[in-house]
Motif scaffolding. Structure first.
Motif, PDB file in Angstrom:
ATOM      1  N   THR A  45      30.634 -11.518 -96.370  1.00  0.00           N
ATOM      2  CA  THR A  45      29.784 -12.651 -96.701  1.00  0.00           C
ATOM      3  C   THR A  45      30.534 -13.595 -97.628  1.00  0.00           C
ATOM      4  OG1 THR A  45      27.716 -13.351 -97.783  1.00  0.00           O
ATOM      5  CG2 THR A  45      28.756 -11.360 -98.621  1.00  0.00           C
ATOM      6  N   GLY A  46      30.221 -14.874 -97.515  1.00  0.00           N
ATOM      7  CA  GLY A  46      30.818 -15.852 -98.424  1.00  0.00           C
ATOM      8  C   GLY A  46      30.077 -15.935 -99.745  1.00  0.00           C
ATOM      9  N   SER A  47      28.968 -15.231 -99.855  1.00  0.00           N
ATOM     10  CA  SER A  47      28.117 -15.307-101.048  1.00  0.00           C
ATOM     11  C   SER A  47      28.339 -14.095-101.950  1.00  0.00           C
ATOM     12  CB  SER A  47      26.650 -15.376-100.635  1.00  0.00           C
ATOM     13  OG  SER A  47      25.797 -15.101-101.727  1.00  0.00           O
ATOM     14  N   ALA A  48      28.735 -14.342-103.198  1.00  0.00           N
ATOM     15  CA  ALA A  48      28.907 -13.254-104.157  1.00  0.00           C
ATOM     16  C   ALA A  48      27.569 -12.574-104.442  1.00  0.00           C
ATOM     17  CB  ALA A  48      29.518 -13.777-105.442  1.00  0.00           C
ATOM     18  N   GLU A  49      26.502 -13.358-104.483  1.00  0.00           N
ATOM     19  CA  GLU A  49      25.173 -12.799-104.745  1.00  0.00           C
ATOM     20  C   GLU A  49      24.752 -11.862-103.617  1.00  0.00           C
ATOM     21  OE1 GLU A  49      20.585 -14.313-105.665  1.00  0.00           O
ATOM     22  OE2 GLU A  49      22.209 -15.757-105.410  1.00  0.00           O
ATOM     23  N   ARG A  50      24.972 -12.298-102.378  1.00  0.00           N
ATOM     24  CA  ARG A  50      24.607 -11.446-101.241  1.00  0.00           C
ATOM     25  C   ARG A  50      25.491 -10.193-101.208  1.00  0.00           C
ATOM     26  NH1 ARG A  50      22.122 -12.796 -96.511  1.00  0.00           N
ATOM     27  NH2 ARG A  50      20.935 -14.173 -97.881  1.00  0.00           N
ATOM     28  N   ALA A  51      26.769 -10.349-101.554  1.00  0.00           N
ATOM     29  CA  ALA A  51      27.674  -9.194-101.591  1.00  0.00           C
ATOM     30  C   ALA A  51      27.185  -8.150-102.589  1.00  0.00           C
ATOM     31  CB  ALA A  51      29.087  -9.650-101.949  1.00  0.00           C
ATOM     32  N   ALA A  52      26.700  -8.606-103.761  1.00  0.00           N
ATOM     33  CA  ALA A  52      26.172  -7.692-104.772  1.00  0.00           C
ATOM     34  C   ALA A  52      24.926  -6.974-104.252  1.00  0.00           C
ATOM     35  CB  ALA A  52      25.864  -8.446-106.052  1.00  0.00           C
ATOM     36  N   GLU A  53      24.110  -7.673-103.485  1.00  0.00           N
ATOM     37  CA  GLU A  53      22.912  -7.056-102.913  1.00  0.00           C
ATOM     38  C   GLU A  53      23.290  -5.972-101.908  1.00  0.00           C
ATOM     39  OE1 GLU A  53      20.671 -10.217-101.208  1.00  0.00           O
ATOM     40  OE2 GLU A  53      20.104 -11.098-103.134  1.00  0.00           O
ATOM     41  N   TYR A  54      24.272  -6.268-101.059  1.00  0.00           N
ATOM     42  CA  TYR A  54      24.738  -5.276-100.091  1.00  0.00           C
ATOM     43  C   TYR A  54      25.267  -4.035-100.809  1.00  0.00           C
ATOM     44  CZ  TYR A  54      24.708  -8.980 -96.493  1.00  0.00           C
ATOM     45  OH  TYR A  54      24.351  -9.976 -95.626  1.00  0.00           O
ATOM     46  N   LEU A  55      26.027  -4.259-101.885  1.00  0.00           N
ATOM     47  CA  LEU A  55      26.594  -3.155-102.651  1.00  0.00           C
ATOM     48  C   LEU A  55      25.488  -2.311-103.267  1.00  0.00           C
ATOM     49  CD1 LEU A  55      29.063  -1.728-103.908  1.00  0.00           C
ATOM     50  CD2 LEU A  55      28.967  -3.395-105.762  1.00  0.00           C
TER      51      LEU A  55
END
Length: 442
Positions: free
Chosen positions: A171-181
């Motif tokens: 994802t290009g979104s750091a916020e979405r990446a944190a959610e996935y993690l």
């Protein structure tokens, strides 16, 4: 300049503490340069992580009262997962990392019912190979050698051929990446992320290439930090913001992560077919009978057994500009180049102990336990012997060699490389014959 008798040992111990390259650690020892603040933080982080592990172990044995439960829901008894294994005694970094992640997820080898070993995963990823390149820059001449499978996508092959269910996201979104993690960690699974090495808090960014990346496993949380398995032997704490910054610097596959959402293991027939595919590809790369995708034809002589012969020729060449005697005529370039070469052969990212040939021998032995693949065990001894030959070569490489006798050193290395190339060809040719009987249609 006076040099300690145990300089190599001191340099490697400093590398462990500071994250410096071999060349930098050696240079800083010789010049009495103190270890920088990042080294101090890294050492403190390791102690911190050890204390966190000891605390968790004490909780399990009842020696300490348990703290308040974490907000993330724990798995139900039916979903309880094995404990994350300690990252020790690793021969190949990526295979070792995924061995621990798959073990913690409960994925097993269908032939044995045991976790998929580092050797099995390394072989499925492509196992062994060879590549050598030198590049001359303004201030340094680099010497790169790779003894694992190359250039095929090592980690992707490992994941695909393991037969495990893998959840991958970018994802290009750091916020979405944190959610996935967070979602994966809440499920009790370790998560592998890809980061820029130089952006990690415990690494001196000036000592690594800006484009260099590494995969790390995020194994859980401790207070406000995340706990990271970076293959160092202990879990390193990192703040979510520092991890996000390191992930963001990886431009390709931005914020990539992968985790194993279930215990699903491969069927026996699927693993058998994948093993045959992996060995056939590896063998073809070494013998030069398989296409090197993405590699220009004029570079093909730097790969596989042909690459070994090419390197031996360049080592022996004392007169032309392509020969190593001329390439490394400058003493500083010679020392730095040999230190880099030794690092590639002893590091676990792109090489490993014995050129990874011993690990490949273990792989062939394990594969022989699969139905119909028993003849593969006959070839394990060839690669075990090759491991000893590669060790002999790595021990010849001396960054402290007198520049005046570099040609003699390169000559000895060339002789050993030729012996290895001939043995590699015999081993690969014999293995190809067995493969033809096991997989006639292939």
């Amino acid at each position: 300049m006076a040099q300690p008798a145990n300089l190599k040992k001191l340099a490697r111990e400093r590398m462990e503490r500071t994250g410096e390259s071999y060349t930098t650690a050696r240079k800083n020892i010789l010049t009495d340069k103190p270890e920088g603040p990042k080294a101090v933080r890294a050492a403190a982080a390791r102690n911190y992580a050890k204390e966190a592990r000891d605390a968790r172990a004490a909780e399990k044995t009842g020696k300490k009262p348990k703290p308040a439960p974490a907000p993330a829901p724990a798995p139900s008894p039916a979903e309880e997962l094995p404990e994350y294994p300690a990252p020790t005694d690793v021969v190949q970094y990526d295979a070792g990392l995924w061995h621990r992640v798959l073990t913690q997820a409960g994925v097993t080898n269908p032939a044995t019912g045991e976790p998929m070993s580092e050797a099995l995963l390394a072989g499925l990823a492509g196992g062994i190979g060879f590549m050598v390149f030198t590049f001359e820059y303004e201030e340094v001449t680099t010497a790169t050698i790779v003894t694992r499978a190359h250039p095929e996508p090592y980690t992707q092959n490992l994941l695909t051929r393991s037969g495990a269910k893998v959840n991958e996201r970018t994802t290009g979104s750091a916020e979405r990446a944190a959610e996935y993690l967070d979602h994966a960690l809440d499920a009790g699974r370790a998560v592998v992320v890809r980061v820029a090495v130089g952006a990690l808090p415990w690494i001196e960014s000036s000592e690594v290439d800006e484009a260099e990346t590494i995969d790390l496993a995020i194994v859980g949380e401790h207070e406000d930090d995340l706990l990271v398995d970076d293959g160092s032997g202990s879990l390193m704490p990192i703040s979510p913001s520092d991890l996000a910054a390191a992930r963001a610097k990886r431009k390709k596959e931005k914020h990539w992560q992968a985790w194993i959402p279930s215990r699903r293991s491969p069927k026996l027939e699927t693993l058998t077919a994948n093993v045959l595919e992996a060995i056939t590809e590896t063998n073809g790369r070494l013998l030069g009978t398989a296409e090197l995708k993405g590699i220009p034809v004029h570079f093909a002589n730097r790969f596989g057994i042909a690459g070994m012969h090419t390197w031996a020729e360049r080592l022996r060449d004392t007169s032309t500009k392509k020969g190593w005697t001329q390439i490394f005529a400058d003493p500083q370039r010679l020392s730095a180049g040999l230190a880099q070469l030794h690092g590639f052969m002893t590091d676990t990212r792109f090489g490993g102990f014995g050129g990874l040939r011993g690990l490949y021998a273990d792989f062939l032995d394990e594969c022989a336990e699969l139905p119909g693949l028993e003849p593969l065990a006959e070839h394990a001894a060839d690669y075990a012997q090759l491991s000893a030959d590669w060790i002999d070569l790595s021990e010849m490489i001396d960054p402290d060699v007198d520049p005046e006798v570099r040609s003699e050193l390169f000559g000895r290395m060339a002789d050993q490389m030729e012996r290895i190339a001939q043995a590699e060809e015999r081993a690969a040719t014999a293995l190809a014959g067995t493969l033809a009987t096991l997989n006639p249609a292939g």
